[in-house]
Design an enzyme around this catalytic site. Sequence first.
Site, short mmCIF file in Angstrom:
data_model
loop_
_atom_site.label_atom_id
_atom_site.label_comp_id
_atom_site.label_asym_id
_atom_site.label_seq_id
_atom_site.Cartn_x
_atom_site.Cartn_y
_atom_site.Cartn_z
N GLU A 178 0.79 -1.23 0.00
CA GLU A 178 0.00 0.00 0.00
C GLU A 178 0.82 1.28 0.00
O GLU A 178 0.37 2.31 -0.51
CB GLU A 178 -0.99 -0.05 1.16
CG GLU A 178 -2.03 -1.13 0.92
CD GLU A 178 -3.04 -1.27 2.03
OE1 GLU A 178 -4.11 -0.65 1.91
OE2 GLU A 178 -2.77 -2.00 2.99
N ALA A 179 2.02 1.24 0.54
CA ALA A 179 2.84 2.45 0.50
C ALA A 179 3.11 2.89 -0.93
O ALA A 179 3.28 4.08 -1.19
CB ALA A 179 4.16 2.21 1.22
#
Length: 975
Positions: free
Chosen positions: A886-887
């Site tokens: 997700e980063a």
Amino acid sequence: MEVRLQKKVLIINGVERPFMCDPERETLSDALRRIGLTGVKVGCGTGVCGSCSVILNGKVIRSCTKKIAAVEDYSKITTIEGIGNAQHLHPLQVAWMNCGAVQCGFCVPGFIVSAYALLQENPDPTREEVRDWFQKTRNVCRCTGYKQIVDAVMAAAKVMRGECSIEDIKFHNPEDGEYYGKPVVRPSALAKVTGLADYGDDQALKMPEGTLYGAIVQPRVAHHAKILAIHTEEAEAMPGVYKVITAKDLLAAGGSNLMAEGQFHERSTVMTPSRKVFQDEKIFRYGDVVALVLAESHGLAREAAKKVTVDIEPLPEYLTYLDAVMPDAIRVHDDTPNIFAEQPVLKGVGMEDAYNVEEMIDKAPYVVEGSFMSTREPHLSIEGCVLQSYFDKDGVLCIHCKSQCTYSSIGRIGNSLGVPKDKFRIIMNPTGASFGWSTNAGDLVLAGAGTVCTGRPVSLSMSYEEHQHYSGKRCPAYSNGRLACDKDGKIIAAEFDVGMDHGAYSWGGDDVMTKPARFTFWPYNVPNVAGLVRVANTNHAFGTAYRSYGSPQAYTLSEPLMDMMADKLGMDPFEFRYKNIARPGETNINSYPFRQYPMEKMMDTMRPLYEKAVAEAKAADTPEKRRGVGIAWGGFNVTEGTTDSAEVALELGADGRIWKYDTWHNMGQGGDVGSLMVTLEALKELHITPEDVQLVQNDTKLCPDTGMAGASRSFYMDGNATKIAAEKLLNNMRKPDGTFRTYEEMKAEGIETKVIGRYETTTTPGLTRLDPNTGVGDPTPAFTYCLNMAEVEVDTKTGKTTVLKFTCVDMVGRVGNIDAVNGQAYGGISHSIGFALKEDYQDVKKHANMFGAGVSYIKDIPDDINVIHMPVTIEDGPFGSSGASEAFQASGHVAVLNGIARACGVRIHEMPALPAKVKAGLDAIAAGKEPEAPKKYFLGSDMYEELENIKENPVQYDSYNFYQPLGDADADRPF
């Protein structure tokens, strides 16, 4: 209904195939799939995604829009099945498997067919020629970011030209048995490259006799209205229609018609579930469903669904947060104000003196302020909502679906269908991606309702447009912020006010609002903070999970303000960030230390690349083509927080293999290969190979609950649970002399061959939820970090922005599988670029399909993407790993937006950065004016007044756990 058929003879994959077809209704893809060639996938159904690509008489075509009547007899057709099979793979298929080009796999057959035609025509293409080809054939991939696809074509082309052997492009088991970090091929890859993976619509074609086929009724007459009457009579009278189900039918069958919801936050005002399976009183948004038509075929069901009509009384429609929070706005849901939850953030000050932050900023030497809007980003997975349901021989309701939370889905279904929770079995189909929308169980209850109300198996397949209107989207957000610095460029204080638009339904809104409360101005050292995040209902698509859930909205505010402050200080934006990143001992905005401090090392790694990029941009800059370099910090949490848990099972089988059972949901991110990697590493003492491991995944009857695929948690949680299970199994297998027992020896000695490993985040000391009164807290045990750099070019004549290069320095802990992690990076970056430049779902007519909603084709994404993984080990992570998804989609969009500002001086405050917006800014600058920026948004009240109100009305909270199911829904804690 009269149907007239036609005999057709085609040369398919070199074989003459006679068959009957319906020339009036069938497309070529319909016919090919019906005769068993289900490697031909249909995504969009409108010829814009290329998943249905076949070669017709030497030319690549999109078969979903080619009428079978227009295909001449004895035409030659090649599908994926004619290119290679599992026993005799084509070099393209081998390359796709070994170059990381297989993720969800839904687009893969279409790409390989298209690439096959390319290499027949041009056996020695350049990378740019490959990209031009896929742009022309409109092949879309939402997972890979395209880079690994081009890698695969180039590798296969070398083999086909005789420049290397096929063995040269394969991954081979390492002699030393060290698999961790290496590009082990995904276990599901073979089925995907041969077209044999049966996704939802493939399963539908293979359902047994007695199955009913469903079509939803979405009136699409309004965003908000009272329902006066639903007319089903004409549809029910049509031949082949079995039943039209509405709310009254589900209630008569014992269901509540209410999906389970819950509170995640003490300040939520939602007291009753807001979402129904079938709407019977109001339409709350454009995609609401009022009925389900069940018929003998999907085609008949869809025709009948068109005959269902609804009488309505229009109500005021609030299509944005700003509309819904106006003083005269009526409530979207009668039982709660439109703003239904709030989370304050205070640092450096207490509730009693929050105004001190305002005073600090007012008196600071340097202050910048701005208002920003991020869009309602659609996920645009190529496969939409497709699922099947039936009662098994034990009376259990089985639902085969796309779900990244099989166990949680049972809680979310609740009592809506009137089926006890122990009578559900949720099974994940092979899945054509999701990126978050399948955390919602709305489609599951529709199919389940069909089975509950008829007792029959049901197959439900939505058209792409139906799916687009039905599924949730990323919450849009409106934000106001100010940032203050001293004369040396050190941050003194920041304030931010964020309003999140959660659309028609509340579920999860009070959870997503905690993300801007954690990631605004992350990972900087900001000594004093006053912030407020609010979430409201509107009459648009409901908010749901999307990769980096809630944090892109935070960075949309804070990263532009960092650039704007650098400009005000006359400082390079990279240097300003370097000066203000947090160092060991400094705290985040929630007043806790960062779990890791890789920031300085990451910036030191990026610095020479940044300096080179800036120099190249200056050298290439022209009045017609302006060049700029944008920087943005980003990151995301790992795990769902203080009470997250995961279980896996390991078993030594009679066949001598290791059997692994878990719910690491494979949406394309690599749930299969991730599970394999941690198993190989945890059981390294046994000297096993990938062939020695059999995965059994994502079936609530067979697998323990490993939790959902979200919050970048799967690798961390499953990996740690696998370590625990492996230790137990190894102890059971180990003999006194240190060697290991066989299966037969264990059985003879009465030793368990199957063990459970359970891991809980409670093992991490000091975790605490955010205080709902102050925002102080430390909910998760690990993070991922990304520093993004976008090199962009702006065409000053048109305003069109092109991203030329993208660099990301990340910290995801120790890499478990390099191809899988790179795939997540490239894919997340591609979504970020699309988010910045064109992806949107606000206009429900214009944005009804992938193309209209701005899906990114291969030429929209640079081939030059450089991802650098920092070699940092996470102490509590399995084998030193963290999360890895997700980063990569947290803040890349702001790197692009900052790049536009650096290139041509136009700051985009309201996304997306469409060419017309950029051109308007350029025209303003040319006229000697400032480009227009939004005035400070009215988000419902003055932020400091609202913080004062919160101070006067504090709530009691449990710092460890909070979840409250709403209403009488039979639901356990869903996360």
